[in-house]
Design an enzyme around this catalytic site. Structure first.
Site, short mmCIF file in Angstrom:
data_model
loop_
_atom_site.label_atom_id
_atom_site.label_comp_id
_atom_site.label_asym_id
_atom_site.label_seq_id
_atom_site.Cartn_x
_atom_site.Cartn_y
_atom_site.Cartn_z
N LYS A 17 -12.18 -1.47 -1.50
CA LYS A 17 -11.33 -0.72 -2.42
C LYS A 17 -11.93 -0.75 -3.83
O LYS A 17 -12.90 -0.06 -4.06
CB LYS A 17 -9.90 -1.21 -2.30
CG LYS A 17 -9.35 -0.74 -0.94
CD LYS A 17 -7.99 -1.17 -0.55
CE LYS A 17 -7.65 -0.51 0.78
NZ LYS A 17 -6.87 -1.36 1.66
N SER A 35 0.79 -1.23 0.00
CA SER A 35 0.00 0.00 0.00
C SER A 35 0.82 1.28 0.00
O SER A 35 0.32 2.31 -0.43
CB SER A 35 -1.00 0.00 1.16
OG SER A 35 -0.43 -0.54 2.32
N HIS A 58 -5.43 -4.47 -2.38
CA HIS A 58 -5.30 -3.49 -3.46
C HIS A 58 -5.31 -4.12 -4.84
O HIS A 58 -5.38 -3.42 -5.84
CB HIS A 58 -3.98 -2.70 -3.30
CG HIS A 58 -4.00 -1.74 -2.17
ND1 HIS A 58 -4.71 -0.56 -2.19
CD2 HIS A 58 -3.42 -1.81 -0.95
CE1 HIS A 58 -4.55 0.08 -1.04
NE2 HIS A 58 -3.78 -0.66 -0.28
#
Ligand SMILES: *Cc1c(COP(=O)(O)O)cnc(C)c1O
Length: 390
Positions: free
Chosen positions: A237, A180, A208
């Site tokens: 996300k 991240s 992610h």
């Protein structure tokens, strides 16, 4: 000293260390342009990678389910909170991730904590990448197994740690799929090879990567064509909603349902969120053009910034860290961006090493070319003003 005096003193120390945090207020839906603290800003720090958080079809789906199933789920999954939408979503996730089964948690954070605190036992060891997410670190702390850190994405370091830990009963390699703060991708093909050679299990947190990497947006497993033992993810996300999940074998899911305390003792996510997430995964599977569009934007931003003379970390992911250097200049840079109507935070130590303070940009498929152009022009202007580039 009163209770509040004591806390004020501690906050003062946080301020002195330059680590004081404060909230910013958003007065608009999550889209590229938002009202942040009362002023219009183009946001380059959102995790809404495919723009789904504000998708009208998904909102409609959630509204429909809200009307039918109500607001809260009213209980944990094992009591009264388990609706047909929770089960449908789990089957959808398993199918999407090409795994046997999946288990829904209230967040990715809790999914990591649940897996890491229940799966490895005393006498086992967790081999954890140096740059793993806080929820993995906390999960390792909760675990009765020991934790050994290996150098970030460094296969020599991992191999060495695997050789050094032969005395443990079981070894678990745990890694983010996409990191991240650095935007790097874990070399999952190599990790799987080492795991096989040294008889270790592999746990991947694809927070992610889900929706972003791989042909069908299935994440790092698809990108590398491998199948780790445990794949964790989030619906918060690219999926654009909320909730976390674990996918793997049916036995793993049955085990977690019985042993993961963050699953057992947590109220289930609202059914409306599940219904919306279900529809979002359909969109992701069919959303190759959105991913290609996103990748094009990632490449434009990275290549242009590099050509200007900026140092950019990471691989082709929506996380684009631009290295500024010292903490103060990074904060100054971020403030100047804000004056230009761009919201992108400065990331400083201890989140990142000394001298590697950065502006952490994220880009989404929803950003348009004008917004990206404005970002790049602003970087050029500020970079010159601060004498970072010529
Ligand atoms: C964001 C993130 C999480 C937490 O997911 P939530 O659903 O927001 O709790 C876990 N791991 C990684 C790597 C993340 O980036």
């Amino acid at each position: 000293m009163s209770f509040d005096q004591w806390l004020t003193q501690r906050i003062e120390k946080t301020k002195q260390a330059g680590l004081y945090r404060r909230l910013r207020t958003m007065s608009t839906a999550p889209q590229p342009q938002m009202v942040v603290n009362g002023t219009k800003q183009i946001v380059f720090s959102s995790n809404n990678y495919l723009g789904l958080a504000n998708d009208p079809i998904l909102i409609e789906k959630a509204l429909e389910t809200l009307n039918e199933f109500g607001l809260g789920s009213s209980g944990s999954r094992l009591t009264t909170g388990n609706t047909e939408w929770h089960e449908k979503l789990e089957q959808r996730i398993a199918n999407f991730k090409k795994m046997e089964a999946a288990l829904l948690f209230s967040s990715g954070y809790l999914a990591n904590m649940g897996v890491l605190s229940s799966l490895p036992v005393k006498g086992d060891v967790l081999l954890s990448d140096q740059l793993n997410h806080a929820s993995i670190i906390d999960g390792c702390r909760l675990s009765k197994a020991e934790t050994v850190i290996y150098q970030h994405a460094d296969m020599n370091s991992l191999a060495q740690k695997l050789r050094e830990t032969q005395k443990y009963n079981r070894r678990f390699i745990v890694t983010d799929g996409v990191f991240s703060m650095d935007g790097t991708i874990a070399p999952l093909d190599k990790i799987m090879k080492l795991a096989k050679r040294y008889d270790a299990y592999v746990i991947v947190d694809d927070a992610h990567a889900t929706g972003v990497l791989g042909e069908g947006g299935r994440g790092t497993s698809e990108l590398f064509g491998v199948s780790p033992d445990v794949v964790i993810g989030t619906l918060s996300k690219a999926v654009g909603i909320e909730g976390g999940f674990v996918s793997g074998s049916s036995v793993l899911i049955d085990f977690l349902l019985n042993h993961a305390r963050t699953f057992i003792f947590q109220t289930a996510v609202p059914p409306a969120s599940c219904a919306a997430a279900y529809a979002a995964i359909d969109m992701i599977e069919k959303g190759k053009d959105k991913r290609e569009n996103l990748l094009r934007k990632i490449k434009i931003i990275k290549n242009t910034l590099e050509a200007m003379g900026f140092k950019v970390y990471g691989q082709d992911t929506p996380i684009i860290p631009v290295i500024i250097g010292d903490a103060e200049t990074s904060v100054q840079f971020s403030k100047k961006l804000q004056e230009n109507g761009i919201y992108a935070p400065a990331i400083r130590p201890p989140t990142v090493p000394n001298g590697e303070s950065r502006i952490r940009l994220t880009v989404t498929a929803a950003h348009n070319d004008t917004q990206i152009e404005h970002l790049l022009t602003s970087f050029k202007g500020i970079g010159r003003e601060l004498k970072m580039i010529t």
